[in-house]
Design an enzyme around this catalytic site. Sequence first.
Site, PDB file in Angstrom:
ATOM      1  N   SER A  33      47.244 158.870  11.257  1.00  0.00           N
ATOM      2  CA  SER A  33      47.570 158.404  12.601  1.00  0.00           C
ATOM      3  C   SER A  33      46.773 157.161  12.992  1.00  0.00           C
ATOM      4  O   SER A  33      47.297 156.264  13.647  1.00  0.00           O
ATOM      5  CB  SER A  33      47.326 159.525  13.615  1.00  0.00           C
TER       6      SER A  33
ATOM      7  N   HIS B  50      43.171 157.785  17.108  1.00  0.00           N
ATOM      8  CA  HIS B  50      44.279 156.965  17.581  1.00  0.00           C
ATOM      9  C   HIS B  50      43.768 155.710  18.274  1.00  0.00           C
ATOM     10  O   HIS B  50      44.238 154.593  18.017  1.00  0.00           O
ATOM     11  CB  HIS B  50      45.152 157.765  18.551  1.00  0.00           C
TER      12      HIS B  50
END
Length: 328
Positions: A183, A235
């Site tokens: 991610s 993230h």
Amino acid sequence: MGKSKTPGDIEAAAHHFAARQPLPPPPPRPCLPPTKKWFPWLVPIFFIANVAAFVYSLYVNNCPEKLGADQCLFHQYMGRFSFQPLSENPLFGPSPTTLEKLGALEKDLVVQDGQEWRLISCIWLHAGAIHLLANMLSLLFIGLRLEQEFGFLRIGLLYVISGFGGSLLSAIHLQKSISVGASGALFGLLGAMLSELLVNWSIYANKCAALMTLVFVIVLNLAVGFLPHVDSSAHIGGFLSGFLLGFILLVRPQYGYVNKKYIPSGYDGKPVKSKHKWYQYLLLVAALVALIIGCVGICKVVQSSAIFKLIPCFLRSSNDCLQAQSQV
């Protein structure tokens, strides 16, 4: 006797003759090269590597042997590769112990035991089939287009460095849990798309529509990171790393620029534009400085880890360097 021509008749005839003469050819114009499209091969390799790592993690996990076949999901079809019980892993994948063994990011192992390689290895592992599917769809959707536009080298660097940046920020906030997944690297690609749009603003049509669409996608994906059991630090770290790297790696020549090798000899038209605008150079330098400061700043937070010791002495304070040298 013929009638003599007056000066006015002679002048009119001269103008008529001149008007019938063909005009000289215009100067040759620069020949613009066709837009080059790269063949995307690195992103598919990343895809295969992630899938292979997930299959290998299931092989190492070997749920039927450790828990018994009746406890594992789909053991009658998948055998050794069956999933852990949903009570342990609701994403249909291996156990956390297996992921930690294979290289998942765990703060104590990185900071105290000096296993900095986990900052890279964790981006190739996934917690489950659902996790893998979501990330790989994003990788193909975003990564293939970027590699076609900018080539394998820049996108490969962008992917790996963004993943490292996400892992670095995640290592600070992790407590007693582990973190895996691509991610951070994928958010780096999203961040790079945003900075690429901003730094190459002059060559895009429908600028505002493209910007609003991209911002909406980014905000939606960042919001997912604040759900329970999702590592939002990875993230954010990956997104910021990719955003800054986009100003460095994804700069395009400004609209109207022509390489000198495509300008024919004898061309005396308008002067050729410079390759980049002044603000593109400014953003490149600012992003590079921000990356260095951010990396050094985060490493200062984890001074006891091997990550910090990898930073050259000239980027650290003199006292830190003296302490490091005295320990050797």
